[in-house]
Design an enzyme around this catalytic site. Structure first.
Site, PDB file in Angstrom:
ATOM      1  N   HIS A  11       0.912  -1.095  -0.078  1.00 59.08           N
ATOM      2  CA  HIS A  11      -0.002   0.059  -0.131  1.00 59.08           C
ATOM      3  C   HIS A  11       0.836   1.097   0.063  1.00 59.08           C
ATOM      4  O   HIS A  11       0.429   2.294   0.234  1.00 59.08           O
ATOM      5  CB  HIS A  11      -0.989  -0.051   1.116  1.00 59.08           C
ATOM      6  CG  HIS A  11      -2.382  -0.939   0.742  1.00 59.08           C
ATOM      7  ND1 HIS A  11      -2.455  -2.253   0.941  1.00 59.08           N
ATOM      8  CD2 HIS A  11      -3.436  -0.309  -0.049  1.00 59.08           C
ATOM      9  CE1 HIS A  11      -3.549  -2.674   0.416  1.00 59.08           C
ATOM     10  NE2 HIS A  11      -4.147  -1.505  -0.022  1.00 59.08           N
TER      11      HIS A  11
ATOM     12  N   ASP B  73      -6.278   4.552   9.873  1.00 60.01           N
ATOM     13  CA  ASP B  73      -7.564   4.667   9.579  1.00 60.01           C
ATOM     14  C   ASP B  73      -8.145   3.724   8.922  1.00 60.01           C
ATOM     15  O   ASP B  73      -9.191   3.157   8.565  1.00 60.01           O
ATOM     16  CB  ASP B  73      -7.861   5.788   8.591  1.00 60.01           C
ATOM     17  CG  ASP B  73      -7.721   7.337   9.502  1.00 60.01           C
ATOM     18  OD1 ASP B  73      -7.491   7.172  10.357  1.00 60.01           O
ATOM     19  OD2 ASP B  73      -7.511   8.239   8.448  1.00 60.01           O
TER      20      ASP B  73
ATOM     21  N   GLU C 188     -10.103  13.177  15.274  1.00 58.93           N
ATOM     22  CA  GLU C 188      -9.520  13.702  13.719  1.00 58.93           C
ATOM     23  C   GLU C 188     -10.465  14.871  13.307  1.00 58.93           C
ATOM     24  O   GLU C 188     -10.857  15.641  13.837  1.00 58.93           O
ATOM     25  CB  GLU C 188      -9.575  12.340  12.927  1.00 58.93           C
ATOM     26  CG  GLU C 188      -8.848  11.065  13.074  1.00 58.93           C
ATOM     27  CD  GLU C 188      -8.240  10.527  11.989  1.00 58.93           C
ATOM     28  OE1 GLU C 188      -9.092  10.526  11.047  1.00 58.93           O
ATOM     29  OE2 GLU C 188      -7.791   9.324  12.056  1.00 58.93           O
TER      30      GLU C 188
HETATM   31  C1  LIG Z   1      -6.293   3.494   1.996  1.00 57.51           C
HETATM   32  C2  LIG Z   1      -4.972   3.955   2.834  1.00 57.51           C
HETATM   33  C3  LIG Z   1      -5.073   4.266   4.041  1.00 57.51           C
HETATM   34  C4  LIG Z   1      -3.876   4.734   4.854  1.00 57.51           C
HETATM   35  N1  LIG Z   1      -4.232   5.129   6.112  1.00 57.51           N
HETATM   36  C5  LIG Z   1      -3.085   5.537   6.968  1.00 57.51           C
HETATM   37  C6  LIG Z   1      -3.353   5.987   8.343  1.00 57.51           C
HETATM   38  O1  LIG Z   1      -4.623   6.441   8.579  1.00 57.51           O
HETATM   39  N2  LIG Z   1      -2.318   6.137   9.093  1.00 57.51           N
HETATM   40  C7  LIG Z   1      -0.933   5.647   8.462  1.00 57.51           C
HETATM   41  O2  LIG Z   1      -0.111   6.094   9.109  1.00 57.51           O
HETATM   42  N3  LIG Z   1      -0.744   5.196   7.405  1.00 57.51           N
HETATM   43  C8  LIG Z   1      -1.995   5.129   6.623  1.00 57.51           C
HETATM   44  N4  LIG Z   1      -1.668   4.749   5.177  1.00 57.51           N
HETATM   45  C9  LIG Z   1      -0.156   4.399   4.828  1.00 57.51           C
HETATM   46  C10 LIG Z   1       0.313   3.088   5.254  1.00 57.51           C
HETATM   47  O3  LIG Z   1       0.650   3.052   6.739  1.00 57.51           O
HETATM   48  C11 LIG Z   1       1.658   2.848   4.557  1.00 57.51           C
HETATM   49  O4  LIG Z   1       1.578   2.926   3.146  1.00 57.51           O
HETATM   50  C12 LIG Z   1       1.980   1.402   4.774  1.00 57.51           C
HETATM   51  O5  LIG Z   1       3.660   0.936   4.272  1.00 57.51           O
HETATM   52  C13 LIG Z   1       1.181   0.371   4.386  1.00 57.51           C
HETATM   53  O6  LIG Z   1       1.690  -0.869   4.641  1.00 57.51           O
HETATM   54  P1  LIG Z   1       2.103  -2.098   3.738  1.00 57.51           P
HETATM   55  O7  LIG Z   1       1.914  -3.352   4.532  1.00 57.51           O
HETATM   56  O8  LIG Z   1       1.086  -1.971   2.553  1.00 57.51           O
HETATM   57  O9  LIG Z   1       3.460  -1.664   3.201  1.00 57.51           O
HETATM   58  P2  LIG Z   1       4.194  -1.918   2.126  1.00 57.51           P
HETATM   59  O10 LIG Z   1       3.848  -0.820   1.084  1.00 57.51           O
HETATM   60  O11 LIG Z   1       4.184  -3.390   1.721  1.00 57.51           O
HETATM   61  O12 LIG Z   1       5.925  -1.469   2.657  1.00 57.51           O
HETATM   62  C14 LIG Z   1       6.227  -0.209   2.979  1.00 57.51           C
HETATM   63  C15 LIG Z   1       7.606   0.024   3.503  1.00 57.51           C
HETATM   64  O13 LIG Z   1       8.033  -0.812   4.607  1.00 57.51           O
HETATM   65  C16 LIG Z   1       9.032  -1.849   4.112  1.00 57.51           C
HETATM   66  N5  LIG Z   1       8.263  -3.027   4.983  1.00 57.51           N
HETATM   67  C17 LIG Z   1       7.043  -3.790   4.543  1.00 57.51           C
HETATM   68  N6  LIG Z   1       7.004  -4.726   5.594  1.00 57.51           N
HETATM   69  C18 LIG Z   1       8.206  -4.745   6.103  1.00 57.51           C
HETATM   70  C19 LIG Z   1       8.697  -5.495   7.364  1.00 57.51           C
HETATM   71  N7  LIG Z   1       8.228  -6.535   7.787  1.00 57.51           N
HETATM   72  N8  LIG Z   1      10.056  -5.228   7.989  1.00 57.51           N
HETATM   73  C20 LIG Z   1      10.588  -4.198   7.366  1.00 57.51           C
HETATM   74  N9  LIG Z   1      10.213  -3.381   6.412  1.00 57.51           N
HETATM   75  C21 LIG Z   1       8.884  -3.504   5.843  1.00 57.51           C
HETATM   76  C22 LIG Z   1       8.881  -2.002   2.591  1.00 57.51           C
HETATM   77  O14 LIG Z   1       9.947  -2.420   2.020  1.00 57.51           O
HETATM   78  C23 LIG Z   1       8.482  -0.664   1.971  1.00 57.51           C
HETATM   79  O15 LIG Z   1       9.688  -0.029   2.020  1.00 57.51           O
HETATM   80  C24 LIG Z   1      -2.478   4.392   4.640  1.00 57.51           C
HETATM   81  C25 LIG Z   1      -2.370   3.689   3.425  1.00 57.51           C
HETATM   82  C26 LIG Z   1      -3.366   3.435   2.454  1.00 57.51           C
HETATM   83  C27 LIG Z   1      -3.458   2.863   1.009  1.00 57.51           C
END
Ligand SMILES: Cc1cc2nc3c(=O)[nH]c(=O)nc-3n(C[C@H](O)[C@H](O)[C@H](O)COP(=O)(O)OP(=O)(O)OC[C@H]3O[C@@H](n4cnc5c(N)ncnc54)[C@H](O)[C@@H]3O)c2cc1C
Ligand SMILES: *[C@@H]1O[C@H](CO)[C@@H](O)[C@H](O)[C@H]1NC(C)=O
Ligand SMILES: *[C@@H]1O[C@H](CO)[C@@H](O)[C@H](O)[C@H]1NC(C)=O
Ligand SMILES: *[C@@H]1O[C@H](CO)[C@@H](O)[C@H](O)[C@H]1NC(C)=O
Ligand SMILES: *[C@@H]1O[C@H](CO)[C@@H](O)[C@H](O)[C@H]1NC(C)=O
Length: 524
Positions: free
Chosen positions: A110, A174, A287
């Protein structure tokens, strides 16, 4: 190497089933690294998997990895990283050519700008590791005070498991379909942050595989450099495999309220007053967001009979500020809940007649964005480019920000897209030893311009609005910090980390000296 180009993947990794010795092959573009069979890792190179790992929620970048690893054990990931460091050899002696390739953990992908990509290298699918976790991906402690969670688990799964025991994590984003490892690599912020701190402030211990391929457990007392480094560390120091998350008693229901203001200063004054109130009499979630007449005015929260009235209020004022609060309760706190709602009704200075309250189960409240996702998916508006801008604005300059950015830039557009979040939080619940950066003030505002391209907007146009906003802050000396940022120039990273840059670099040298991890962040 700090630059990268789409499609210029120079390393392809395949499982070699016949030969027992590692071989290096020169290709036209560079070097192909063959994983030796003795490494015993099966990687996926099928175009379907490559394509899945090359895209993210941002829907703007495309970065093909050489292969995807779907690990069934933590040891496999450690082996991969040791091999990438050149520390593994099939026949026991050290390899003369140390094969170096990039590795990125991917949670739910994400990210907005390819942060979880590994151009030409290996993407590690953390969901596989969570599915293989023994005895389970989420294990609640016997006293219910914490859960040990596989990092590839989504927060919604942590919630579901914890609720069966009547407990729950306390700090949320969120949206819950994000991986634990992914949000802990950023911060994990939302409406509970003002009270409990971000998600990174609610972790007791982590298991991490460092960039060198070492498996380490860390906490504030054990390997603290690694612990504080990886929290908000953008995947730069290690791959988190397990997190011990703080839990508390779970409420059963929530009074969830949206309260409308036409006056900006009344809005922020009330937000900040609620911020400072004690737990028992105050709200549990705080919020805020904007409704603008040049954007899509979503009135679905409000009772059907009031939707027209809300829409006209927005039209009349061009902009309405929406305070969003929630108070948790269950049968034992039932008597207090009415007092709190009554206190809000009497003391907040909103536009009379424009306070609305819903009464919903706790799970539904936390999972509220899922409904929005489903609506957008049905309309084909979920898998579209998301040039989001998330910034933290110091409280002392919020009026200047409002006048210059909200009024001067956003309201001056012919149309705007998406949701704009606008709420204050406290810094005293953050730990400055962690990698995440905040403004240097006790209270700062979280501003999320969650724009979606499509229809009349292409993402480049929306991105240019973001650039203007950053430029405005720069010119006006508003010391913002970006969140979920995607800098491509080293000087921007150095500026972002400011006094913490030296620590960030030192930790990189300690834990990932070959600079293999999460190259999509484009820091090193
Ligand atoms: C609809 C939506 C709503 C959101 N709302 C919020 C919110 O309310 N608050 C907020 O804080 N954020 C929010 N986000 C952002 C979200 O927290 C970040 O995009 C987060 O990175 C998403 O987690 P992911 O598992 O998809 O990460 P990924 O996109 O898979 O990874 C993000 C980063 O972390 C690294 N990573 C992933 N897993 C690990 C691991 N286990 N160890 C070390 N590194 C790792 C990856 O290499 C990359 O650099 C939102 C995003 C979306 C799309
Ligand atoms: C290779 O890994 C698998 C698990 O993925 C394991 O079952 C098998 O025993 C391993 N083989 C060797 C030779 O280590
Ligand atoms: C990761 O693995 C899960 C579970 O096997 C799978 O559903 C998902 O599509 C995979 N993601 C990627 C990007 O390969
Ligand atoms: C954006 O999403 C669409 C729809 O899923 C997809 O076809 C396209 O490849 C994506 N583009 C990028 C750059 O991710
Ligand atoms: C508002 O938009 C108009 C027309 O596009 C432009 O001339 C004006 O400078 C803008 N005002 C601000 C404050 O940006």
């Amino acid at each position: 190497m700090t630059t990268k180009h789409i499609g210029s993947s120079i390393i392809t990794l395949i499982t070699l089933l016949i030969s027992l010795t590692p071989t290096l092959i020169k290709s036209e573009e560079g070097i192909d690294v063959l994983l030796p069979i003795s490494l015993n890792l099966t990687v996926l190179t099928d175009p379907f998997y490559i394509s899945a790992a090359s895209h993210d929620f941002g829907n703007i970048t495309e970065e093909n990895p050489g292969a995807v690893l779907c690990p069934s054990s933590v040891a496999e990931v450690a082996r991969l990283l040791r091999f990438a460091n050149g520390g593994f050899s099939a026949n026991g002696d050290s390899t003369s050519h140390s094969p170096s390739f990039k590795v990125a953990a991917r949670g739910q992908g994400h990210s907005l700008r390819g942060q979880a990509s590994a151009p030409g290298g290996i993407v590690v699918n953390m969901t596989c590791l969570a599915k293989a976790a023994k005895p389970a991906a989420v294990v609640v402690s016997s006293d219910g005070t914490y859960a040990d969670v596989a990092a590839g688990t989504m927060w919604v799964e942590v919630l579901e498991t914890a609720l069966k025991r009547g407990v729950s994590p306390v700090s949320w984003t969120d949206y819950l379909y994000l991986s634990v490892g992914g949000t802990l690599s950023n911060a994990g912020i939302g409406g509970q942050t003002f009270r409990h701190g971000p998600q990174i402030s609610n972790v007791y211990e982590l298991d991490v595989i460092t960039g060198k391929g070492e498996m380490m457990t860390c906490s504030p007392n054990l390997n603290p450099e690694l612990f504080y480094g990886v929290l908000g560390g953008l995947g730069q120091f290690g791959i988190i495999t397990r997190a011990r998350i703080a839990l508390d008693h779970a409420p059963t229901r929530v009074k969830w309220s949206r309260i409308l203001y036409s006056d900006f200063s009344a809005f922020t004054r009330d937000q900040e007053r609620l911020l400072s109130m004690a737990n028992d009499i105050g709200v549990d979630f705080l919020e805020g967001q904007l409704m603008m007449s040049n954007g899509f005015v979503d009135t679905s929260f409000f009772p059907l009979s009031d939707q027209t009235k809300v829409a006209s209020l927005v039209n009349d004022h061009r902009i309405i500020y929406v305070l969003e609060v929630a108070k948790y309760y269950d049968s034992t706190t039932l008597p207090i809940i009415d007092q709190v709602i009554d206190m809000l009704t009497r003391t907040l200075r909103f536009t009379p007649g424009f306070m609305f309250v819903q009464d919903v189960p706790y799970f539904d409240f936390l999972n509220r964005v899922r409904n929005e996702e489903e609506k957008l998916r049905d309309l084909g508006l979920w898998e579209v480019p998301h040039p989001w801008l998330n910034i933290f604005v110091p409280r002392s300059r919020i009026v200047d920000f409002h006048d210059g950015v909200i009024k001067g830039l956003l309201l001056n557009q012919t149309s705007t897209s998406g949701v704009t979040l606008f709420y204050p939080t406290n810094r005293n619940k953050w730990n400055n030893r962690m990698s995440t950066m905040t403004p240097d003030e006790d209270i700062f505002y979280v501003i999320g311009l969650l724009q979606s391209a499509g229809g009349s907007h292409n993402w480049q146009e929306l991105e240019s609005l973001n650039d203007k906003i950053i430029q405005f802050c720069e010119n006006s000396g508003i010391m913002i910090k970006e969140y979920l940022m995607h800098y491509t120039r080293k000087e921007d990273w150095i500026k972002h980390f400011g006094p913490k840059w030296a620590d960030f670099v030192r930790r990189k040298m300690m834990f990932d000296p070959k600079k293999l991890l999460s190259p999509g962040q484009e820091i090193f």
